[in-house]
Design an enzyme around this catalytic site. Structure first.
Site, PDB file in Angstrom:
ATOM      1  N   TRP A   1     -48.412 -50.728  -6.456  1.00 57.54           N
ATOM      2  CA  TRP A   1     -49.392 -49.539  -6.561  1.00 57.54           C
ATOM      3  C   TRP A   1     -49.732 -48.872  -5.150  1.00 57.54           C
ATOM      4  O   TRP A   1     -49.971 -47.808  -5.141  1.00 57.54           O
ATOM      5  CB  TRP A   1     -50.607 -50.187  -7.474  1.00 57.54           C
ATOM      6  CG  TRP A   1     -51.956 -49.190  -7.440  1.00 57.54           C
ATOM      7  CD1 TRP A   1     -52.292 -48.557  -8.384  1.00 57.54           C
ATOM      8  CD2 TRP A   1     -53.048 -48.985  -6.526  1.00 57.54           C
ATOM      9  NE1 TRP A   1     -53.574 -47.912  -8.283  1.00 57.54           N
ATOM     10  CE2 TRP A   1     -53.736 -48.286  -7.025  1.00 57.54           C
ATOM     11  CE3 TRP A   1     -53.185 -49.519  -5.052  1.00 57.54           C
ATOM     12  CZ2 TRP A   1     -54.970 -47.675  -6.371  1.00 57.54           C
ATOM     13  CZ3 TRP A   1     -54.360 -49.119  -4.549  1.00 57.54           C
ATOM     14  CH2 TRP A   1     -55.105 -47.994  -5.258  1.00 57.54           C
ATOM     15  N   HIS A   2     -49.612 -49.914  -4.287  1.00 55.78           N
ATOM     16  CA  HIS A   2     -50.242 -49.412  -2.883  1.00 55.78           C
ATOM     17  C   HIS A   2     -49.186 -48.292  -2.469  1.00 55.78           C
ATOM     18  O   HIS A   2     -49.534 -47.439  -1.633  1.00 55.78           O
ATOM     19  CB  HIS A   2     -50.602 -50.378  -1.928  1.00 55.78           C
ATOM     20  CG  HIS A   2     -51.783 -51.187  -2.123  1.00 55.78           C
ATOM     21  ND1 HIS A   2     -51.724 -52.242  -2.844  1.00 55.78           N
ATOM     22  CD2 HIS A   2     -52.893 -51.079  -1.294  1.00 55.78           C
ATOM     23  CE1 HIS A   2     -52.985 -52.645  -3.154  1.00 55.78           C
ATOM     24  NE2 HIS A   2     -53.846 -51.831  -2.299  1.00 55.78           N
ATOM     25  N   GLY A   3     -48.001 -48.476  -2.688  1.00 56.28           N
ATOM     26  CA  GLY A   3     -47.171 -47.294  -2.191  1.00 56.28           C
ATOM     27  C   GLY A   3     -45.405 -47.683  -2.529  1.00 56.28           C
ATOM     28  O   GLY A   3     -45.229 -48.786  -2.756  1.00 56.28           O
TER      29      GLY A   3
ATOM     30  N   SER B   1     -49.461 -54.722  -8.218  1.00 65.49           N
ATOM     31  CA  SER B   1     -50.645 -54.422  -7.191  1.00 65.49           C
ATOM     32  C   SER B   1     -50.008 -54.056  -5.856  1.00 65.49           C
ATOM     33  O   SER B   1     -50.529 -52.924  -5.425  1.00 65.49           O
ATOM     34  CB  SER B   1     -51.491 -55.737  -7.050  1.00 65.49           C
ATOM     35  OG  SER B   1     -52.326 -55.346  -6.308  1.00 65.49           O
TER      36      SER B   1
ATOM     37  N   PHE C   1     -52.918 -44.012  -0.681  1.00 62.30           N
ATOM     38  CA  PHE C   1     -52.388 -44.740  -1.846  1.00 62.30           C
ATOM     39  C   PHE C   1     -52.798 -43.966  -3.055  1.00 62.30           C
ATOM     40  O   PHE C   1     -52.531 -44.035  -4.324  1.00 62.30           O
ATOM     41  CB  PHE C   1     -53.103 -46.064  -1.970  1.00 62.30           C
ATOM     42  CG  PHE C   1     -52.721 -47.043  -0.712  1.00 62.30           C
ATOM     43  CD1 PHE C   1     -51.398 -46.803  -0.277  1.00 62.30           C
ATOM     44  CD2 PHE C   1     -53.602 -47.665  -0.073  1.00 62.30           C
ATOM     45  CE1 PHE C   1     -51.112 -47.534   1.141  1.00 62.30           C
ATOM     46  CE2 PHE C   1     -53.368 -48.385   1.249  1.00 62.30           C
ATOM     47  CZ  PHE C   1     -51.883 -48.200   1.770  1.00 62.30           C
TER      48      PHE C   1
END
Lengths: 483, 342
Positions: free
Chosen positions: A325-327, A322, A483
C-alpha cells in the site's frame, strides 16, 4: 496546498471565518463550503486529479443508493465489487501499473521470453491511497449493513474530500465521520483551543523534527556507499524520527484542523516508539490504516481464529499488503514481510496482546525490563525502516552490509556537526515531551490542565519560538503524500 | 467564539510582528535597505575594489552601476554566478565589464541590455553565459523581477508590478532564521561594504570590472571539502533544472530573437558554457536529458550563426576533474582560465 505553507496559513483562517460566520446557520451550506474548500485545497496541487475524486464520490454514492433498495445478495455483491473495482482500479492504474508491467517483463525474461511494452509516465495523484480506502470503507459498511447509506450527496462528498485528512489521513471510517456531517455543529471554545494546541504540536513535529532529520537522513542514504557503519546507523535513526515526525505531525495538524471545524477524527499515533513489542508498535503506528486492514482484510480472511497455518497466512497477507500500500516497490513489500516476521512469534505464542496499557503508567520512568523491551523494539523498527527508505533492495542490502562492517567503530562522518548536534538535542526534547504526554491523545494535550494561564502561554510561545528558530522552512512536502 | 478569535489574533499578531520586525530591521539580504547597492556602486565606479559584501540585490547593483557609467565598456558578460569570475584580464586591450547576476534568467539579460540602451551605452561584444536552466520554464527563477521594469520596457509594455517578493520575504521564516544568524554582525556593524586595494580578501570582493573574487574559505577549500560539497549538491535535485520536462519553445524563441537583435545592432556575440563536475554531469546525463538537448541546440544555433563558444557543460570535453571546481556547479579560477585561454 501543504499544511506547512504560507498558502495554507492564509487559506485556513479564511475558510474558518466563512464557515462559522457566514454558513453557520445552514448545515447544508457548511457542508457545501467544506466541499468547495476541499476542492480548492486539493486543486492547489493539480486540479486535473479532482476529476478522480469526483468520479469516485459519484460512483460510491450511487452504489450506496442501489444497496439501500437491493435485497438480493448476488446483486449486492455485484454492486460491492463495482465500487471495489472502480476505487482499486484507479489506485492500481496510477500507482502500480508500471510496477506490475516491469515485473512481468522481468519474470518473462527469466524464461527467455522478451516482451516489448513501454512503461507510462504516470503522475501519482496526491492522497489517492487515502481517499480510495476511505470511500471503500463506506461501501463495505453499507454492504454489510453496518451503516445506513446516505441520501445527502453534499454530506457524502464532504466525507470523501474533507480537506484536513484528504491527502494523508487519518483514514476515517464512514461510521465515525459521515454522521458528523448530518449534525448541526456549534462552535466549542475548548474544542477549538484543543485543535490549535494539536496543530502547534504537529507543526513542531513536522518542521522541527522531521525536516531537520530529513537533511541528514537524505545526505546519508543518498551517499551510503561513501559512509562508514556508524554514520549509516545515525542515518537510519534520523530517518526513523523523520518518518515519525512527518507523518504523526501531519495527523496532528489534520486532527487539530478538524476540531476547529467541529469534527472529531480518530487518533492515528500513540507514541509508537515507546512500544514494548512489535504488536504494540502496530497498535500505535498509523492506527487508522492498521485497523482498516484488520477490519476489511484480516478478519474477513479468518483472522486468528483458524489453525497455525491460517494465522501465519493472514498475518503475512496483512503485512505484505500494508507494505505494498505504501508504494510500488519491493522495498516496501520486504519492509512489510520483515514486520510480519517480527510479529509472528508473538502471535503464535499468544503474546501479541500482552502490552495493551500505556508503558510505565503512573510512573515517571520505565523499569529496566520495560526499557529493555522498548529499546529492542525500537532497534527492530529502525532496522526495518532501512528497507522503507532505500531506493531499491540492493541499496538496502548494501546499507545493511555497511552497518555490519568494522567501520561501525569509526567516528561518524557528518557534514554539519553542529546542526546534527542541535537536531539530536531537539529529538531528545521531543522524546521527553512525548514520554510525559504518552497517556494523552497528543503529547501536549495536558497543558490545558495547567492552572496558571501565564505558564500555559509560556509553553505555547516556547514551542512557537522553537519552530521559528529551529524549523526547517525549505519546501519540504509531507512524506506520506507520495503514498 | 469572540474569546477564541481575540486570543488567536493577539498571539498570531505578536508572532507576526516579531517576525516582520526582525526581517525588516535586521534585513540580512539588504532587501529593504535601498542605499546598500548605491554604496557599493559608488565605490566601484570610483575605481576601488569593494569587499565585505555578502548579501545584496545583484540586479539593483547592476542597474546602479550602469547608470553611473560614462561610456560603454567594449566587452560585456551577461551570465549567472557561473560566469562571475570572468574578468578583464581575458580581454586585454579592451574595456570590459561583467554584469553577471546569480541565478540569471533570460529576462535578466534582456533587462540589463535595456538599461544599457536607455543610457545610450552599446558594447561591441557580449559574452552570454548560457546555463541550461535558461530554457526551463519551471526554473523558479524570479530574482529578475527586481529589474522587471526594464524587461517590460524592452517588450514595449509597462509594469506596475506590486512588490510581492519583498512582502513575502517579510513573513518568511527562513529569512527570519538568516536574520537571527546575522544578528552578531548586525550589532557589531560588520555589514558595511569596505574599500580595498587587494583582489583576494577574507570576504567576497567585487572588482572594478564587475567580476567577483570569492571569500578565502570558499576559494581555498581543500579537494576533500570540494568533493563533499559536490556530493551534497547531488543529494538534492540539480539547481534550477529539477522540473526540466522540456525545452520551452517560447523561451528558446525569445532567446534567439534577443541574440539576433544584438547581432543586428552590430554587437558581436560569444557563448560561454560553464561545465559541471564529472559526477554531477553523469547524474544530469541520466536524469535530465533536456540539458544535453539544450547543449546540442545551442551548438547548432551557434554554428549556424558563426558564434564562438567557450567551454561545454560536459567536463570530459575540457578534461576537467573536481580540482577545477569550487562546488557542484561553479568552476574555480583555474577552470575559467583554462576555458577562456583555449
Amino acid at each position: 496546498m501543504s499544511f506547512n505553507s504560507l498558502d495554507f496559513a492564509i487559506f485556513l483562517p479564511i475558510v474558518f471565518l466563512i464557515y462559522w460566520f457566514v454558513a453557520q446557520k445552514n448545515l447544508k451550506l457548511q457542508n457545501a463550503l467544506i466541499v468547495l474548500a476541499s476542492y480548492v485545497f486539493y486543486g492547489w496541487w493539480d486540479w486535473r486529479f479532482l476529476s478522480l475524486i469526483i468520479f469516485s464520490t459519484i460512483a460510491d454514492f450511487l452504489v450506496g443508493q442501489y444497496l439501500r433498495t437491493e435485497e438480493k445478495q448476488s446483486k449486492r455483491k455485484v454492486l460491492l465489487w463495482t465500487s471495489i473495482l472502480v476505487n482499486l482500479g484507479f489506485l492500481g492504474f496510477f500507482k502500480y501499473y508500471n510496477f506490475f508491467l516491469e515485473n512481468f517483463i522481468d519474470a518473462f525474461s527469466l524464461f527467455g521470453m522478451q516482451i516489448n511494452a513501454n512503461s507510462l509516465k504516470i503522475i501519482l495523484p496526491v492522497g489517492i491511497s487515502f481517499y480510495t480506502f476511505q470511500t471503500l470503507s463506506y461501501t463495505i459498511d453499507v454492504y454489510k449493513k453496518k451503516l445506513e447509506p446516505t441520501k445527502d450527496f453534499i454530506a457524502f462528498s464532504a466525507f470523501v474530500c474533507f480537506f484536513p485528512q484528504l491527502v494523508a489521513g487519518p483514514i476515517e471510517r464512514a461510521t465515525n465521520l459521515l454522521p458528523q456531517f448530518y449534525k448541526k455543529r456549534n462552535f466549542e471554545y475548548h474544542k477549538a483551543v484543543d485543535g490549535m494546541r494539536q496543530i502547534l504540536w504537529g507543526l513542531f513535529k513536522k518542521v522541527v523534527i522531521a525536516d531537520n532529520c530529513a537533511e541528514f537522513a537524505n545526505q546519508i542514504f543518498n551517499n551510503s556507499g561513501d559512509m562508514n557503519g556508524s554514520t549509516l546507523v545515525i542515518g537510519a535513526i534520523f530517518f526513523t524520527f523523520q518518518i515519525y515526525g512527518d507523518f504523526s505531525g501531519y495527523s496532528d495538524i489534520a486532527i487539530g484542523t478538524s476540531r476547529l471545524f467541529g469534527f472529531d477524527l480518530k487518533q492515528n499515533f500513540a507514541t509508537p516508539y515507546f512500544s514494548r513489542d512489535i504488536a504494540e508498535f502496530w497498535r500505535c503506528w498509523h492506527i487508522s490504516l492498521s485497523t482498516w486492514f484488520r477490519d476489511y482484510l484480516y478478519i474477513p480472511l479468518g483472522g486468528s481464529r483458524g489453525g497455525t497455518r491460517m494465522k501465519i497466512r493472514n498475518t503475512f497477507a496483512i503485512f505484505l499488503v500494508s507494505g505494498f500500500w505504501h508504494g510500488a516497490n519491493w522495498t516496501f513489500i520486504i519492509w512489510g514481510a520483515l514486520n510480519a516476521i517480527y510479529f509472528l512469534p508473538l502471535l503464535l505464542t499468544n503474546n501479541n496482546r500482552k502490552n495493551l496499557g500505556v508503558v510505565a503508567e503512573g510512573k515517571l520512568l520505565p523499569s529496566l525490563k520495560e526499557l529493555f523491551s522498548m529499546l529492542t523494539t525500537f532497534v527492530s523498527t529502525v532496522f526495518a525502516w532501512i528497507f522503507f527508505r532505500a531506493e531499491n533492495l540492493s541499496h538496502a542490502f548494501r546499507y545493511i552490509e555497511g552497518i555490519f562492517s568494522l567501520s561501525i567503530l569509526e567516528m561518524p562522518l557528518l557534514n554539519n556537526r553542529l546542526n546534527a548536534f542541535i537536531t539530536l538535542c531537539l529529538i531528545l526534547f521531543f522524546l521527553m515531551i512525548d514520554w510525559v504526554g504518552r497517556n494523552n491523545k497528543f503529547a501536549i494535550e495536558n497543558v490545558k490542565k495547567i492552572r496558571f494561564l501565564t505558564l500555559r502561554y509560556i509553553i505555547y510561545l516556547t514551542i512557537a519560538l522553537i519552530i521559528m528558530f529551529f524549523g526547517n522552512f525549505e519546501k519540504n512536502e509531507f512524506l506520506y503524500f507520495q503514498f | 467564539m469572540k474569546k477564541f478569535l481575540i486570543k488567536s489574533f493577539l498571539i498570531s499578531t505578536s508572532l507576526i510582528v516579531l517576525l516582520i520586525s526582525v526581517n525588516y530591521f535586521i534585513d540580512p539580504a539588504k532587501i529593504y535597505d535601498s542605499d546598500y547597492e548605491k554604496k557599493i556602486s559608488n565605490i566601484l565606479i570610483n575605481g576601488n575594489f569593494v569587499t565585505n559584501i555578502d548579501n545584496y540585490d545583484e540586479r539593483i547593483l547592476q542597474k546602479e552601476l550602469i547608470h553611473l557609467m560614462k561610456s560603454s565598456p567594449e566587452v560585456l558578460v551577461f551570465g549567472s554566478s557561473r560566469t562571475m569570475l570572468i574578468n578583464s584580464s581575458f580581454f586585454p586591450k579592451q574595456t570590459f565589464f561583467n554584469n553577471s547576476v546569480s541565478g540569471a534568467s533570460l529576462e535578466d539579460f534582456i533587462a540589463l541590455f535595456e538599461i544599457y540602451k536607455e543610457n545610450n551605452l552599446l558594447p561591441k561584444k557580449i559574452v552570454i553565459g548560457v546555463d541550461p536552466w535558461l530554457f526551463n520554464e519551471n526554473n523558479r527563477q524570479v530574482r529578475w523581477k527586481s529589474i522587471e521594469y526594464y524587461y517590460m520596457k524592452n517588450k514595449g509594455l509597462t509594469t506596475h508590478s506590486f512588490p510581492f517578493q519583498k512582502i513575502r520575504q517579510l513573513v518568511s521564516l527562513s529569512y527570519f532564521q538568516s536574520a537571527v544568524d546575522y544578528l552578531p554582525e548586525y550589532f557589531l556593524n560588520k555589514t558595511e561594504p569596505k574599500i580595498t586595494n587587494r583582489t583576494h580578501n577574507l570576504k567576497n570582493t567585487k572588482l572594478t570590472d564587475g567580476s567577483l573574487v570569492y571569500n578565502s574559505n570558499y576559494r581555498n577549500a581543500s579537494l576533500n571539502i570540494v568533493n563533499s560539497k559536490i556530493n551534497r549538491f547531488m543529494d538534492d535535485k540539480i539547481y534550477s533544472i529539477e522540473n526540466f520536462s522540456s525545452i520551452s519553445d517560447e523561451i528558446w524563441f525569445e532567446f534567439i530573437m534577443f541574440v539576433n537583435s544584438l547581432m543586428n545592432s552590430n554587437i558581436s556575440i560569444e557563448f560561454f558554457m560553464s561545465p559541471y563536475p564529472p559526477k554531477v554531469y553523469d547524474k544530469i546525463s541520466n536524469e535530465y536529458p533536456n540539458v544535453l538537448k539544450t547543449e546540442r541546440l545551442i551548438l547548432k544555433y551557434a554554428k549556424k550563426n558563426n558564434i564562438k563558444i567557450y567551454g561545454s557543460f560536459n567536463p570530459e570535453n575540457l578534461e576537467f576533474d573536481n580540482s577545477y571546481f569550487y562546488d557542484g556547479m561553479h568552476c574555480n579560477e583555474k577552470g575559467i582560465k583554462q576555458i577562456l585561454n583555449n
